[in-house]
Write an enzyme that holds these catalytic residues in place. Structure first.
Site, PDB file in Angstrom:
ATOM      1  N   ASN A   1       0.835  -1.190   0.000  1.00  0.00           N
ATOM      2  CA  ASN A   1       0.000   0.000   0.000  1.00  0.00           C
ATOM      3  C   ASN A   1       0.883   1.258   0.000  1.00  0.00           C
ATOM      4  OD1 ASN A   1      -1.921   1.960   0.439  1.00  0.00           O
ATOM      5  ND2 ASN A   1      -3.103   0.780   1.911  1.00  0.00           N
ATOM      6  N   ASP A   2       1.461   1.604   1.155  1.00  0.00           N
ATOM      7  CA  ASP A   2       2.244   2.849   1.242  1.00  0.00           C
ATOM      8  C   ASP A   2       3.351   2.922   0.196  1.00  0.00           C
ATOM      9  OD1 ASP A   2       0.729   3.429   3.435  1.00  0.00           O
ATOM     10  OD2 ASP A   2       2.265   2.879   4.901  1.00  0.00           O
TER      11      ASP A   2
END
Ligand code: TAP
Length: 467
Positions: free
Chosen positions: A393-394
């Protein structure tokens, strides 16, 4: 004759030099996954030689206790290291590292008692020993808290006391005051106990306010502290192997901490200040204006990849949680069997520990030449047909490039949004470690395959095999 030769200081020095030559040579092996296991073994042989050289010292007594200590250490350490799950490695490292710091603090205390408060010893011996006692104790107690947070024995959220900074400064001042009084010639043992207690409280209070997910960086920092304290003990005990080994740990721990902080675009003081992540700060997940996400199915994802000529796999923390690495390997084999070129794009801080993805993928026998570091992968994305993001994600969040108010702004990312299409495997629209929304999920070229990563990948494999 033989006994006096092997106990001779020069002979033992040669053994020490041999041991740290092996440490350094072994460390060189840790620069790549192919040579890492051999490097570890070489360094372990170096450590065995260093222990032997220490045990050969003349007038070495208490053999029973030494053998008992080695037996207990081996009985606890060997099964723990053999049985640890890959996802539990950070807390294992925290525990082992903490024990090193604790040992150093206890050695300092024993030296204090043996020498009657360093009376008759040169001042530098007292200074190095007391430095080792403070830093080793902070490292031991701090590492225990890190272990507790990662093992979920303690809450992972930051735990702050009112006036935390003032309290920490007061504890550091108290430990230093005890150390100065001892080094200046006060032999009262209560000062040594006061120093150890103040340092112990400091170790606890420094790590408690830091969020659970930042623990790998904290563990690496504490590891560096343990190394420095061991090196200081080496100076106090006049033991060259301890000085060199301690400095290697101190230097490599510092470099690793710095690299992790850089890869996250955060400063070490901001990590230690704590409180990062866990809170959605850039709009609630699933809501960026009135934009919606497009979801897909395993069969559509399989068809999309089957017609691609190049597919990028982008693994992240969710792949580790789902333990999807073996299924992912099956999927890449199925794709390669159809003549599709596959590569893995690895972000330096994907997952929760350094090299997390490399270790998981090595476990699943993914060929090393399929792993691309971030810079190389970013060069490949523009000609990649499908980027399959698996629980990352990040490390894929374009806000890091174009939203100056984002907490991760400036963090180098895997630019998956440059590829022709993106499929994201995750269970929901929840945020990742940084607690922020990811605009990638709302792009026209992105589709979401919701579900546990392992189950989703297994479904894709079944679909690919049926095509
Ligand atoms: P994250 O941003 O933490 O995202 C992981 C995603 O995986 C989550 O959004 C989660 O979404 C999904 N997930 C969790 N379990 C899953 C499952 N069983 N199946 C499918 N998906 C699952 O991970 P990342 O992209 O790897 O980034 C790492 C982050 O950790 C960075 O912010 C980095 O700075 C930070 N960090 C890294 C390190 C090191 S050394 N690697 C150390 C400290 C901090 P769902 O809940 O919706 O499934």
């Amino acid at each position: 004759m033989l006994a006096s030769f092997i106990q001779d200081r020069d002979f033992r020095l040669v053994l020490y030099i041999l041991s740290f030559a092996l440490f350094i040579y072994g460390l060189g092996g840790l620069t790549g996954p192919r040579t890492a296991v051999r490097g570890n073994r070489i360094a372990a042989v170096g450590m065995a030689i260093a222990i032997l050289a220490t045990l050969l010292a003349p007038h070495f007594g208490q053999w029973g206790l030494v053998i008992l200590g080695i037996a207990i250490g081996a009985a606890v350490g060997v099964p723990a290291a053999r049985n640890v799950r890959m996802t539990a490695m950070p807390q294992m490292v925290a525990l082992f590292n903490g024990v090193g710091g604790g040992a150093v603090a206890l050695i300092a205390w024993a030296e204090f008692r043996n020498t009657g408060g360093y009376s008759g010893e040169p001042t530098y011996v007292a200074i190095f020993s007391l430095f080792a006692a403070i830093v080793g104790s902070v490292s031991f107690w701090g590492s225990n808290i890190a272990f507790g947070k990662l093992q979920e024995i303690l809450p992972g959220r930051p735990i702050k006391l009112p006036g935390q900074i003032v309290l920490n400064v007061a504890l550091l001042a108290a430990a230093l005051a005890c150390a100065i009084a001892i080094a200046a010639g006060t032999h009262d043992e209560i000062l040594m106990i006061g120093l150890l207690v103040a340092a112990a409280l400091l170790g606890n209070f420094v790590v408690l306010p830091i969020g659970g997910a930042d623990m790998p960086v904290v563990i690496s920092l504490l590891n560096a502290f343990t190394g420095l304290s061991a090196a200081a003990t080496g100076v106090a005990l006049n033991n060259p192997a301890l000085i060199v080994a301690g400095m290697i740990v101190g230097a490599s721990g510092s470099i690793l901490t710095n690299l992790m902080a850089q890869a996250m675009n955060r400063s070490i003081p901001s990590i230690v200040a704590g409180g990062f992540g866990g809170v959605v700060t850039a709009g609630a997940a699933g809501e960026i204006g009135d934009r919606t996400v497009r979801s897909t199915s395993a069969s559509d994802a399989a068809v999309q990849m089957a017609y691609a000529s190049q597919v990028a796999i982008v693994p992240g923390y969710g792949m580790a949680v789902a333990q999807a690495q073996h299924a992912v390997r099956e999927m890449t084999k199925a794709l390669e069997a159809k003549g599709i070129e596959v590569y893995f794009a690895i972000h330096p801080v994907a997952g929760r520990m350094p090299g997390h993805m490399n270790v998981l993928l090595a476990e699943a026998d993914v060929p090393y030449d399929e792993l691309k570091e971030m810079e190389d992968a970013n060069a490949l994305f523009p000609r990649t047909d499908v980027a399959l993001v698996i629980g990352a994600n990040d490390v894929t969040n374009p806000a890091a490039k174009d939203q100056p108010d984002s907490p991760i702004y400036g963090m180098p990312i895997l630019e998956v949004d440059e590829s022709r299409s993106v499929i994201v495997l995750k269970r929901s629209m929840s945020s990742g470690f940084a607690g922020i929304d990811n605009p990638l999920f709302y792009e026209d070229k992105t589709s979401m395959l919701f579900g546990d990563a392992k189950a989703s990948v297994q479904d894709i494999v079944a679909e690919l095999q049926a095509l």
